[in-house]
Structure formats: structure tokens, C-alpha cells
Scaffold this active site. Structure first.
Site, PDB file in Angstrom:
ATOM      1  N   GLY A 210       0.779  -1.221   0.000  1.00  0.00           N
ATOM      2  CA  GLY A 210       0.000   0.000   0.000  1.00  0.00           C
ATOM      3  C   GLY A 210       0.810   1.271   0.000  1.00  0.00           C
ATOM      4  CD  GLU A 231       3.252 -11.035   2.671  1.00  0.00           C
ATOM      5  OE1 GLU A 231       2.256 -10.758   1.985  1.00  0.00           O
ATOM      6  OE2 GLU A 231       3.208 -11.143   3.910  1.00  0.00           O
ATOM      7  N   GLY A 329       0.445 -11.929   5.412  1.00  0.00           N
ATOM      8  CA  GLY A 329       1.619 -12.172   6.253  1.00  0.00           C
ATOM      9  C   GLY A 329       1.737 -11.239   7.433  1.00  0.00           C
TER      10      GLY A 329
END
Length: 424
Positions: A210, A231, A329
Site C-alpha cells: 500500500g 514478504e 503475512g
């Protein structure tokens, strides 16, 4: 070297009643998905498993529901309406444990993947998304591969030899992209600045998906000797690496390497990771394992949420009962960061939504999912400051969160907290 099939021949390997995994993010195999839709009349009850499909997913449309059952571990935008209308399904799971689910609970019949062209030894790579796909190709009975010359060759655990393919299709197309940087608002820039103030030199960073994580990266130009174990990798890290701000020297695990499970961004990012041995793409069983995460020194995990209540419960995957995304995650890294020497689990939110609704609330909406628990939460950051909740009781947490809520929400939050705790 590879005996290529037509797209029609490749999709003919899929049978009614089978469970089919689809590669996600920039690797979403749209050309195969479109052919699956064309062959829908011969197919019935094909379970389609995925994490983050992107683009126009034809088979997720209502007219195909007798042929395809969409079953997602992370509800990305193309699947959102279908899941919330009961025409698709969501599986809550920690990203690190999805490979175990494939192994023990959901055996895969077919894995459909997009790969880079084979090298001189016959090895392709899973390109920009190794994530859970490594386990999918290892466990599936059949593999359908789209060999895309535009897919970067990536280093790490994404190698797959062409002889493993049941069918392979040669199809060149541009990879799907996403541009978070152009969507960053002034509010998110302020949050990024507040987060940057928490980040230590020689910290190892994990960044969620984001605009807020990307905004944070813009404020790290004066930091030194940062590392990355994440991740997801985005465009914002490129300049930091080129300017030696990120050099991965002091991580303690995979020194001198940027570690990720997938990347998703603009073409510049895909070109940067292409055949770059300094960027390693690994299975989520490694990148997202809290035990591995904690081996990185000063692991700073930066994640975002939909809303947080005044006790510190975090909803990050739904708006009430409306399923918006997934667990992903977040918990893997929040826990791993807490266990890391000098680590900091950081949760970042805007104080209000784009519609002007508060994100710090007395109680989560009815039906909202708790992704990160009260016990996991340490730092919460908004544009109004930083609240440190670790080791704090409910009254102390409420006061700290009210202090960083939107000013127009503080009186109501204080009233609700006083009703609940009698004092602050």
C-alpha cells in the site's frame, strides 16, 4: 528445447472436479484464465485456488459459477464482489502456513504459472512471485506454464526445469503493474514521516502492501545500513539500494541480500530484479516464518489496517462482514518483529477513511475479523503521532490511541472509554 502447446491444448489438461492453483500478482496467467472461460461449457465444479489474482478475471464472473468455484486465501479486487455475494469463498490462513495447507488439507491437481524463459540449462523461474507458488508447483500433479519473455529471471527458490511442465505455452505479454506512489496523499506522507522516526539505523525492514509503506520509504534517505527481509518488494526500495542506504550488511540472516517472496509494482521494479543476484525470491515458508524473521536483527515490520479498537485489536481484512482482503503475512511479521533483537512491530493507519469515518474506534464493527490481536500490537502510528501499547493496560491503551486519533473523534472516544473503564 520446450515442445510448446497451443493455449487450447494446455487448458484441455484441466478436468471437471479438479483443484487448480493460479499464480497471482504480476504473474496472473490471464491468457490461460481467458481460455478456461472459453472451455467452461465442458467443465464443472473446478475449484480455483489463489492468493492475489490481478486484472480482469473472466472466470470469476457470475455466468461461470457452475464451472468454476473461486476459493481465495486473499481476496483481491477482481474476486471481492463475488466472495461477498456468496459466489466465491475465502480461506483465512497465515501466509506462512498456506504451503502446509496444500500439503495436508488441499491437494492440488493443477498449478498454472507464468515463468521466465528457460536458460541454457533448461531452468525457468517463477519470476516475480515465488510466495506460495513454490509449494504449489512442487505438490501439484500437473503444471501448466505460460513462458513469457517479459517475465524477469529471478534468483532464489523459484527455479523450475522445463521438463516438469505438463504443458507449456509461449505467450509474450506485458506484466501487470501497480503504482502506489502516485496515490500517496499528504496525510500518508505525514504517517510515513512518523514511521521513519521510529526506524533505527541498521534496521531490517518488512513493508506491507500500500501507499503508507511506500510513503515511509521516501523518508529514509538519511538512514544508514538498512536491510530488507520482506514478504513484498515495491518500487520504493530501488533508489535506497542504489544509494547504499539499503545494503543488507547487518541483518544477521542473508547478509548482503535483499530477501522477498514476491514483488509487485511498476516495470522499473521488474527490470531491476531481472537476473539480479542481490535480490533473492524465497518460499513464504522461509520469508514469513516467525522463527526465520526473528533471526534478522532489528526487524521493523510496517503494516496497515482497516480499523483498530481502543484495546488494540486490529482488523485488517474486512469491513464488518464485508471481506476485503485476507490475513496475509501481517501476523507472521508482527510476531517475528516482536521476537527480533531490537525489533519493532509497527501498525500504521490514517486516522480516518477517505469517507471521513474514524479508523480508531471503541469497538470493531460487527462481524469484523481480528487479524492482529491485542497481544501482538506494539506501535500504532497515524498522522497525529505514535502510540506505544506494549505492556499497557486497557485504560492506558485507550488513552494512547485517543491521543493519535483524529481530533474531531477524540471527545466521542473519550466518552466511550470512560463508560467502559470509568476513568482514563
Amino acid at each position: 528445447m520446450i515442445n510448446y502447446s497451443t493455449i487450447e491444448e494446455a487448458v484441455s489438461e484441466i478436468r471437471s472436479g479438479e483443484r487448480v492453483f493460479l499464480h497471482g500478482s504480476a504473474c496472473t496467467p490471464t491468457v490461460i484464465i481467458d481460455e478456461m472461460a472459453r472451455q467452461a461449457p465442458r467443465l464443472k465444479d473446478v475449484e480455483v485456488v489463489s492468493i492475489t489474482l490481478q486484472g480482469d478475471i473472466e472466470i470469476a464472473k457470475p455466468q461461470y459459477e457452475d464451472s468454476f468455484i473461486m476459493n481465495s486465501f486473499f481476496v483481491s479486487s477482481p474476486l471481492r464482489e463475488g466472495v461477498n455475494q456468496g459466489k466465491g469463498n475465502f480461506i483465512p490462513a497465515f501466509l506462512s502456513e498456506i504451503p502446509l495447507i496444500f500439503q495436508n488439507v488441499m491437494p492440488l491437481d493443477v498449478a498454472v504459472v507464468t515463468v521466465s524463459p528457460p536458460d541454457k540449462h533448461g531452468y525457468c523461474t517463477l519470476g516475480t512471485s515465488v510466495d506460495v507458488t513454490r509449494s504449489a508447483v512442487d505438490l501439484a500433479k500437473k503444471i501448466i506454464a505460460v513462458v513469457n519473455p517479459k517475465m524477469p529471471k529471478t534468483h532464489g527458490q523459484g527455479l523450475i526445469h522445463y521438463t516438469k511442465f505438463t504443458k507449456a505455452v509461449l505467450h509474450e505479454s506485458e506484466l501487470l503493474t501497480i503504482d502506489y506512489r502516485s496515490k500517496i496523499t499528504d496525510i500518508e506522507m505525514k504517517i510515513g514521516q512518523n514511521i521513519a522516526g521510529l526506524i533505527d539505523d541498521r534496521a531490517t525492514l518488512q513493508m506491507g502492501i500500500g501507499t503508507i509503506p511506500d510513503a515511509t520509504l521516501l523518508y529514509l534517505n538519511n538512514h544508514k545500513d538498512l536491510g530488507i527481509h520482506t514478504e513484498m518488494l515495491s518500487n520504493g526500495v530501488i533508489d535506497l539500494i542504489k544509494n547504499d542506504i539499503v545494503n543488507n550488511k547487518y541483518k544477521g540472516l542473508h547478509n548482503n541480500r535483499t530477501v522477498t517472496s514476491f514483488c509487485f509494482g511498476e516495470r522499473e521494479l521488474y527490470d531491476y530484479v531481472d537476473d539480479n543476484p542481490a535480490v533473492v525470491f524465497m518460499d513464504v515458508r522461509h520469508t514469513n516464518d516467525p522463527i526465520q524473521i526473528m533471526k534478522n536483527k532489528k526487524l521493523h515490520a510496517i503494516n496497515s489496517a482497516i480499523e483498530i479498537d481502543i484495546t488494540g485489536q486490529v482488523c485488517a481484512d474486512s469491513i464488518g462482514t464485508y471481506q476485503y482482503s485476507g490475513i496475509g503475512g501481517q501476523v507472521d511479521f508482527m510476531r517475528g518483529a516482536a521476537l527480533s533483537e531490537g525489533g519493532k512491530p509497527i501498525m500504521a493507519i490514517t486516522s480516518r477513511t477517505k469517507k471521513g469515518l474514524p479508523r480508531i474506534v471503541p469497538t470493531l464493527k460487527e462481524g469484523a475479523g481480528v487479524v492482529t490481536t491485542r497481544g501482538h500490537i506494539h506501535y500504532v502510528v497515524t498522522e497525529y503521532g505514535v502510540a506505544y501499547l506494549y505492556g499497557k493496560n486497557f485504560r492506558q491503551r485507550a488513552k494512547a490511541l485517543i491521543d493519535i486519533a483524529h481530533p474531531d473523534d477524540r471527545e466521542y472516544l473519550t466518552e466511550q472509554a470512560f463508560k467502559r473503564y470509568r476513568t482514563l
